[in-house]
Design a protein around this motif. Structure first.
Motif, PDB file in Angstrom:
ATOM      1  N   ALA A  68       0.834  -1.202   0.000  1.00 54.85           N
ATOM      2  CA  ALA A  68       0.000   0.000   0.000  1.00 54.85           C
ATOM      3  C   ALA A  68       0.869   1.251   0.000  1.00 54.85           C
ATOM      4  CB  ALA A  68      -0.926  -0.007   1.216  1.00 54.85           C
ATOM      5  N   ALA A  69       1.938   1.228   0.749  1.00 55.45           N
ATOM      6  CA  ALA A  69       2.825   2.392   0.793  1.00 55.45           C
ATOM      7  C   ALA A  69       3.508   2.598  -0.549  1.00 55.45           C
ATOM      8  CB  ALA A  69       3.866   2.210   1.894  1.00 55.45           C
ATOM      9  N   ASN A  70       3.889   1.512  -1.216  1.00 56.30           N
ATOM     10  CA  ASN A  70       4.536   1.635  -2.521  1.00 56.30           C
ATOM     11  C   ASN A  70       3.563   2.112  -3.578  1.00 56.30           C
ATOM     12  OD1 ASN A  70       7.060   0.923  -1.654  1.00 56.30           O
ATOM     13  ND2 ASN A  70       6.831  -1.248  -2.163  1.00 56.30           N
ATOM     14  N   SER A  71       2.339   1.612  -3.551  1.00 55.49           N
ATOM     15  CA  SER A  71       1.377   2.026  -4.579  1.00 55.49           C
ATOM     16  C   SER A  71       0.942   3.471  -4.359  1.00 55.49           C
ATOM     17  CB  SER A  71       0.167   1.094  -4.595  1.00 55.49           C
ATOM     18  OG  SER A  71      -0.510   1.185  -3.360  1.00 55.49           O
ATOM     19  N   ALA A  72       0.913   3.935  -3.128  1.00 57.53           N
ATOM     20  CA  ALA A  72       0.546   5.327  -2.848  1.00 57.53           C
ATOM     21  C   ALA A  72       1.653   6.267  -3.322  1.00 57.53           C
ATOM     22  CB  ALA A  72       0.296   5.525  -1.365  1.00 57.53           C
ATOM     23  N   ALA A  73       2.879   5.796  -3.366  1.00 62.34           N
ATOM     24  CA  ALA A  73       3.988   6.656  -3.767  1.00 62.34           C
ATOM     25  C   ALA A  73       4.109   6.760  -5.279  1.00 62.34           C
ATOM     26  CB  ALA A  73       5.298   6.120  -3.176  1.00 62.34           C
ATOM     27  N   LEU A  74       3.447   5.850  -6.019  1.00 65.02           N
ATOM     28  CA  LEU A  74       3.536   5.886  -7.468  1.00 65.02           C
ATOM     29  C   LEU A  74       2.652   7.001  -8.013  1.00 65.02           C
ATOM     30  CD1 LEU A  74       3.328   2.070  -8.263  1.00 65.02           C
ATOM     31  CD2 LEU A  74       5.352   3.518  -8.315  1.00 65.02           C
ATOM     32  N   PRO A  75       3.046   7.616  -9.118  1.00 65.23           N
ATOM     33  CA  PRO A  75       2.187   8.660  -9.690  1.00 65.23           C
ATOM     34  C   PRO A  75       0.926   8.034 -10.287  1.00 65.23           C
ATOM     35  CG  PRO A  75       4.073   8.228 -11.125  1.00 65.23           C
ATOM     36  CD  PRO A  75       4.288   7.454  -9.855  1.00 65.23           C
ATOM     37  N   ALA A  76      -0.122   8.797 -10.310  1.00 69.02           N
ATOM     38  CA  ALA A  76      -1.395   8.307 -10.854  1.00 69.02           C
ATOM     39  C   ALA A  76      -1.226   8.055 -12.338  1.00 69.02           C
ATOM     40  CB  ALA A  76      -2.474   9.353 -10.616  1.00 69.02           C
ATOM     41  N   ALA A  77      -1.859   6.973 -12.795  1.00 70.72           N
ATOM     42  CA  ALA A  77      -1.765   6.631 -14.218  1.00 70.72           C
ATOM     43  C   ALA A  77      -2.542   7.649 -15.049  1.00 70.72           C
ATOM     44  CB  ALA A  77      -2.330   5.226 -14.436  1.00 70.72           C
ATOM     45  N   ALA A  78      -1.981   8.012 -16.153  1.00 69.64           N
ATOM     46  CA  ALA A  78      -2.659   8.975 -17.038  1.00 69.64           C
ATOM     47  C   ALA A  78      -3.765   8.255 -17.800  1.00 69.64           C
ATOM     48  CB  ALA A  78      -1.659   9.588 -18.002  1.00 69.64           C
ATOM     49  N   ALA A  79      -4.855   8.952 -17.996  1.00 69.92           N
ATOM     50  CA  ALA A  79      -5.965   8.369 -18.745  1.00 69.92           C
ATOM     51  C   ALA A  79      -5.573   8.244 -20.194  1.00 69.92           C
ATOM     52  CB  ALA A  79      -7.195   9.258 -18.589  1.00 69.92           C
ATOM     53  N   PRO A  80      -5.970   7.160 -20.843  1.00 72.41           N
ATOM     54  CA  PRO A  80      -5.623   7.006 -22.250  1.00 72.41           C
ATOM     55  C   PRO A  80      -6.321   8.078 -23.090  1.00 72.41           C
ATOM     56  CG  PRO A  80      -7.079   5.225 -21.528  1.00 72.41           C
ATOM     57  CD  PRO A  80      -6.716   6.036 -20.328  1.00 72.41           C
ATOM     58  N   PRO A  81      -5.665   8.530 -24.129  1.00 70.82           N
ATOM     59  CA  PRO A  81      -6.287   9.569 -24.955  1.00 70.82           C
ATOM     60  C   PRO A  81      -7.519   9.034 -25.679  1.00 70.82           C
ATOM     61  CG  PRO A  81      -4.262   8.783 -25.985  1.00 70.82           C
ATOM     62  CD  PRO A  81      -4.368   8.134 -24.643  1.00 70.82           C
ATOM     63  N   GLY A  82      -8.455   9.900 -25.865  1.00 67.95           N
ATOM     64  CA  GLY A  82      -9.526   9.551 -26.714  1.00 67.95           C
ATOM     65  C   GLY A  82     -10.849   9.469 -26.269  1.00 67.95           C
TER      66      GLY A  82
END
Length: 82
Positions: A68-82
Motif C-alpha cells: 500500500a505504501a509503494n502504490s501510494a507513492a507511485l504517480p497516478a496513471a494517465a488516462a488514455p487519450p480519446g
C-alpha cells in the motif's frame, strides 16, 4: 724474524643479518597462523544474516502495508487519450 701483527678479525654483519632474517621470518609465519586461525573461527559461525529492520531504524511492517505504501507513492496513471 717476527711476523707483523695480524689485523683483528673484521666484524661481519652477516651474522646480524641472518638473525634479522630469522626473526622476521618467524614473525611472518606467526602472522600467517593467526590469520588462518581467525578465518577458521569466523567461518565456523555460519553464513551471514542480514540485520533485523530494527537495527536500521525501521519498524517492521506487514507485506500489505508495504504494498500500500509503494502504490501510494507511485504517480497516478494517465488516462488514455480519446
Amino acid at each position: 724474524m717476527s711476523e707483523p701483527p695480524s689485523d683483528p678479525p673484521a666484524v661481519t654483519t652477516s651474522g646480524r643479518g641472518r638473525w634479522v632474517a630469522i626473526v622476521t621470518g618467524a614473525i611472518s609465519v606467526l602472522i600467517g597462523i593467526l590469520y588462518l586461525a581467525m578465518i577458521v573461527v569466523l567461518d565456523s559461525r555460519g553464513p551471514l544474516q542480514p540485520p533485523p529492520p530494527e537495527a536500521m531504524g525501521e519498524l517492521p511492517i506487514s507485506r500489505t502495508q508495504a504494498l500500500a505504501a509503494n502504490s501510494a507513492a507511485l504517480p497516478a496513471a494517465a488516462a488514455p487519450p480519446g
